[in-house]
Design a protein around this motif. Structure first.
Motif, PDB file in Angstrom:
ATOM      1  N   GLU A  98       0.687  -1.190  -0.074  1.00  0.00           N
ATOM      2  CA  GLU A  98       0.155  -0.047  -0.013  1.00  0.00           C
ATOM      3  C   GLU A  98       0.909   1.137  -0.055  1.00  0.00           C
ATOM      4  OE1 GLU A  98      -3.922  -1.043   2.629  1.00  0.00           O
ATOM      5  OE2 GLU A  98      -2.169  -1.054   3.420  1.00  0.00           O
ATOM      6  N   ALA A  99       1.881   1.171   0.803  1.00  0.00           N
ATOM      7  CA  ALA A  99       2.723   2.376   0.812  1.00  0.00           C
ATOM      8  C   ALA A  99       3.523   2.524  -0.580  1.00  0.00           C
ATOM      9  CB  ALA A  99       3.871   2.207   2.008  1.00  0.00           C
ATOM     10  N   ALA A 100       3.950   1.515  -1.367  1.00  0.00           N
ATOM     11  CA  ALA A 100       4.489   1.649  -2.561  1.00  0.00           C
ATOM     12  C   ALA A 100       3.382   2.205  -3.569  1.00  0.00           C
ATOM     13  CB  ALA A 100       5.054   0.473  -2.839  1.00  0.00           C
ATOM     14  N   ASP A 101       2.303   1.862  -3.605  1.00  0.00           N
ATOM     15  CA  ASP A 101       1.477   2.113  -4.376  1.00  0.00           C
ATOM     16  C   ASP A 101       0.887   3.771  -4.141  1.00  0.00           C
ATOM     17  OD1 ASP A 101      -0.713   1.585  -6.406  1.00  0.00           O
ATOM     18  OD2 ASP A 101      -2.087   2.063  -4.771  1.00  0.00           O
ATOM     19  N   LEU A 102       0.967   4.108  -2.786  1.00  0.00           N
ATOM     20  CA  LEU A 102       0.859   5.711  -2.393  1.00  0.00           C
ATOM     21  C   LEU A 102       1.764   6.592  -2.999  1.00  0.00           C
ATOM     22  CD1 LEU A 102      -1.315   7.562  -0.813  1.00  0.00           C
ATOM     23  CD2 LEU A 102       0.577   6.953   1.025  1.00  0.00           C
ATOM     24  N   LEU A 103       3.157   5.863  -2.871  1.00  0.00           N
ATOM     25  CA  LEU A 103       4.146   6.740  -3.406  1.00  0.00           C
ATOM     26  C   LEU A 103       4.361   7.059  -4.885  1.00  0.00           C
ATOM     27  CD1 LEU A 103       7.185   5.402  -1.263  1.00  0.00           C
ATOM     28  CD2 LEU A 103       5.800   7.531  -0.855  1.00  0.00           C
ATOM     29  N   ILE A 104       4.238   5.817  -5.705  1.00  0.00           N
ATOM     30  CA  ILE A 104       3.726   5.761  -7.140  1.00  0.00           C
ATOM     31  C   ILE A 104       2.769   6.648  -7.553  1.00  0.00           C
ATOM     32  CG2 ILE A 104       3.330   4.370  -8.875  1.00  0.00           C
ATOM     33  CD1 ILE A 104       4.966   2.181  -7.446  1.00  0.00           C
ATOM     34  N   LYS A 105       1.593   6.629  -6.998  1.00  0.00           N
ATOM     35  CA  LYS A 105       0.483   7.232  -7.388  1.00  0.00           C
ATOM     36  C   LYS A 105       0.795   8.797  -7.094  1.00  0.00           C
ATOM     37  CE  LYS A 105      -3.241   4.007  -6.889  1.00  0.00           C
ATOM     38  NZ  LYS A 105      -4.375   3.453  -6.180  1.00  0.00           N
ATOM     39  N   ASN A 106       1.574   9.174  -6.018  1.00  0.00           N
ATOM     40  CA  ASN A 106       1.620  10.785  -5.787  1.00  0.00           C
ATOM     41  C   ASN A 106       3.166  11.061  -6.557  1.00  0.00           C
ATOM     42  OD1 ASN A 106      -0.390  11.839  -3.833  1.00  0.00           O
ATOM     43  ND2 ASN A 106      -0.330   9.641  -3.312  1.00  0.00           N
ATOM     44  N   GLN A 107       3.889  10.308  -7.050  1.00  0.00           N
ATOM     45  CA  GLN A 107       5.024  10.580  -7.822  1.00  0.00           C
ATOM     46  C   GLN A 107       6.077  11.236  -6.648  1.00  0.00           C
ATOM     47  OE1 GLN A 107       4.141  12.756 -11.178  1.00  0.00           O
ATOM     48  NE2 GLN A 107       3.023  11.084 -12.172  1.00  0.00           N
ATOM     49  N   VAL A 108       6.018  10.640  -5.644  1.00  0.00           N
ATOM     50  CA  VAL A 108       7.316  11.193  -4.787  1.00  0.00           C
ATOM     51  C   VAL A 108       7.931   9.954  -4.526  1.00  0.00           C
ATOM     52  CG1 VAL A 108       5.840  12.802  -3.698  1.00  0.00           C
ATOM     53  CG2 VAL A 108       5.514  10.566  -2.871  1.00  0.00           C
ATOM     54  N   SER A 109       9.168  10.151  -3.807  1.00  0.00           N
ATOM     55  CA  SER A 109      10.144   8.976  -3.648  1.00  0.00           C
ATOM     56  C   SER A 109      10.243   8.581  -1.998  1.00  0.00           C
ATOM     57  CB  SER A 109      11.674   9.310  -4.229  1.00  0.00           C
ATOM     58  OG  SER A 109      11.961  10.672  -3.524  1.00  0.00           O
ATOM     59  N   GLY A 110       9.370   9.414  -1.281  1.00  0.00           N
ATOM     60  CA  GLY A 110       9.501   9.137   0.179  1.00  0.00           C
ATOM     61  C   GLY A 110       8.242  10.096   0.657  1.00  0.00           C
ATOM     62  N   ALA A 111       8.045   9.527   1.951  1.00  0.00           N
ATOM     63  CA  ALA A 111       7.103  10.285   2.720  1.00  0.00           C
ATOM     64  C   ALA A 111       7.140  10.008   4.312  1.00  0.00           C
ATOM     65  CB  ALA A 111       5.463   9.892   2.400  1.00  0.00           C
ATOM     66  N   PRO A 112       6.711  10.841   5.230  1.00  0.00           N
ATOM     67  CA  PRO A 112       6.625  10.617   6.760  1.00  0.00           C
ATOM     68  C   PRO A 112       5.628   9.587   6.796  1.00  0.00           C
ATOM     69  CG  PRO A 112       5.800  12.787   6.123  1.00  0.00           C
ATOM     70  CD  PRO A 112       6.217  12.363   4.703  1.00  0.00           C
ATOM     71  N   ILE A 113       6.142   8.835   8.078  1.00  0.00           N
ATOM     72  CA  ILE A 113       5.374   7.543   8.629  1.00  0.00           C
ATOM     73  C   ILE A 113       4.437   8.433   9.803  1.00  0.00           C
ATOM     74  CG2 ILE A 113       5.126   5.634   9.436  1.00  0.00           C
ATOM     75  CD1 ILE A 113       5.944   5.435   6.856  1.00  0.00           C
TER      76      ILE A 113
END
Length: 85
Positions: A32-47
């Motif tokens: 799910e996290a990978a999908d979220l990053l891909i959909k938002n075109q970002v390479s990382g995000a805060p947890i």
């Protein structure tokens, strides 16, 4: 993103930062996290935890490190890659 036509070396982190931040829930699966990053075109995000408090950061480098560790473990087990997946 407002850069004020400054040269890159004159910019501060706040000049380039994203203001609309994508966050990942602490209990979210890696898929799910990978999908979220891909959909938002970002390479990382805060947890974030259940209260919305930042507890860490997940980046593309973390995915790469985990994939490498899995591959190394698979190689060490003597199994074929298909059997390890």
């Amino acid at each position: 993103m407002q850069t004020n036509n400054k040269h890159l070396t004159a910019l501060k982190a706040g000049d380039l930062m994203s203001r609309e931040v994508v966050t990942i829930r602490q209990g979210m699966s890696m898929w799910e996290a990978a999908d979220l990053l891909i959909k938002n075109q970002v390479s990382g995000a805060p947890i974030v935890d259940g209260n919305g408090k930042c507890v860490g950061v997940l980046s593309a480098a973390d995915f790469m490190r985990a994939a490498r560790e899995d591959a190394d473990a698979c190689r060490g087990s003597g199994s074929t890659p298909a059997a390890c997946s």
